[in-house]
Write a protein that holds these residues in place. Structure first.
Motif, short mmCIF file in Angstrom:
data_model
loop_
_atom_site.label_atom_id
_atom_site.label_comp_id
_atom_site.label_asym_id
_atom_site.label_seq_id
_atom_site.Cartn_x
_atom_site.Cartn_y
_atom_site.Cartn_z
N SER A 1 0.81 -1.23 0.00
CA SER A 1 0.00 0.00 0.00
C SER A 1 0.84 1.27 0.00
N LYS A 2 2.16 1.13 -0.24
CA LYS A 2 3.01 2.33 -0.28
C LYS A 2 2.47 3.33 -1.30
N THR A 3 2.48 4.58 -0.92
CA THR A 3 1.97 5.73 -1.71
C THR A 3 0.44 5.74 -1.84
N MET B 1 5.54 -9.89 -7.39
CA MET B 1 4.97 -8.56 -7.35
C MET B 1 4.02 -8.43 -8.55
N SER B 2 3.53 -7.22 -8.81
CA SER B 2 2.54 -7.04 -9.88
C SER B 2 2.98 -7.66 -11.21
N SER B 3 4.24 -7.43 -11.56
CA SER B 3 4.68 -7.82 -12.90
C SER B 3 5.08 -9.29 -13.01
N LEU C 1 2.49 -13.47 -1.79
CA LEU C 1 2.70 -12.49 -2.86
C LEU C 1 2.65 -11.09 -2.26
N ARG C 2 3.49 -10.21 -2.77
CA ARG C 2 3.48 -8.80 -2.36
C ARG C 2 3.09 -7.97 -3.57
N ILE C 3 1.81 -7.66 -3.69
CA ILE C 3 1.33 -6.98 -4.89
C ILE C 3 0.83 -5.58 -4.54
N GLY C 4 1.30 -4.59 -5.31
CA GLY C 4 0.90 -3.21 -5.09
C GLY C 4 0.11 -2.68 -6.26
N SER C 5 0.83 -2.09 -7.23
CA SER C 5 0.19 -1.32 -8.31
C SER C 5 -0.99 -2.04 -8.97
N LYS C 6 -0.85 -3.30 -9.22
CA LYS C 6 -1.91 -4.01 -9.95
C LYS C 6 -3.22 -4.15 -9.14
#
Ligand SMILES: *Cc1c(COP(=O)(O)O)cnc(C)c1O
Length: 217
Positions: A24-26, A194-196, A209-214
């Motif tokens: 959840s950074k940013t 991650m997302s990619s 999994l550590r997913i942010g942007s997606k």
């Protein structure tokens, strides 16, 4: 509600038994709360200051993950509540986490961050360094630490073969530590993806999994 759609789609596509940490950074509290209300409880931040700010504004049952490089002088701020530290990259850091955990009367669960990428800008211990440090003599000095696995980041590349190879390297370290069987350090968490690259990470045995942007797109 577009956000929730991406979140629910990803959440649904993840095989059972794999934990999703929402990075959840940013992101704003509003954005995070939408995921929380959809059931998300594990949130990851890479900066201590941002994590502390958000912790005060989010519900108490959130499980907080520190996923970025951690400076020893910041450990004391997260020691009272942190759920998992993914980024142990030196014995000095491990010793400080143990010291602060002792002060809090807590056991803190941690992962070794393994360096498997090609860029030298990323933090982490080499596989052979982890195999050396992960021994009874060392870990017995830090009774308030539980090492529960490995965290890895792959290179930022479109080359799927290379990402497969890097995650496979991390899995090999994880499996090696499993065979050591150092009670009470149970190897249960392989944090990668991650997302990619999370689909590749799942194929290579990721359990977290550590997913942010997606999640938020
Ligand atoms: C930002 C970050 C992630 C998530 O990256 P996305 O590409 O946004 O999914 C995962 N792990 C670490 C260590 C990060 O810093």
């Amino acid at each position: 509600m577009k956000e929730i759609e991406s979140y629910l789609n990803i959440k649904q596509s993840i095989p059972e038994g794999i934990t999703l940490v929402a990075v959840s950074k940013t992101r704003s509290i509003d954005e995070m709360m939408r995921l929380y209300e959809a059931g998300q409880r594990d949130f990851g931040e890479n900066r201590v200051s941002e994590l502390l700010e958000k912790k005060d504004k989010m519900p108490l049952d959130v499980r907080w993950h520190l996923i970025g490089h951690l400076q020893t002088n910041k450990v004391k701020f997260i020691a009272p509540f942190i759920s998992l530290i993914h980024s142990i990259d030196s014995e000095k850091l491990l010793a400080e986490v143990n010291r602060q955990a002792q002060k809090q009367g807590r056991i803190i669960t941690c992962l070794w961050q393994v360096f498997v990428a090609t860029e030298d800008t990323k933090f982490g211990l080499l596989p052979e360094e982890i195999e050396t440090i992960h021994c009874k003599e060392t870990l017995d000095q830090y009774p308030n630490i539980r090492i529960s696995g490995i965290m890895a980041m792959a290179s930022l590349t479109n080359n799927a073969d290379q990402i497969h190879k890097e995650f496979a390297k991390a899995r090999a370290v994880f499996n090696q530590l499993k065979t050591n069987n150092l009670y009470p350090h149970k190897m249960e968490i392989l944090s990668m993806g991650m997302s990619s690259d999370y689909k590749i990470a799942i194929e290579e045995g990721s359990t977290m999994l550590r997913i942010g942007s997606k999640l938020f797109e």
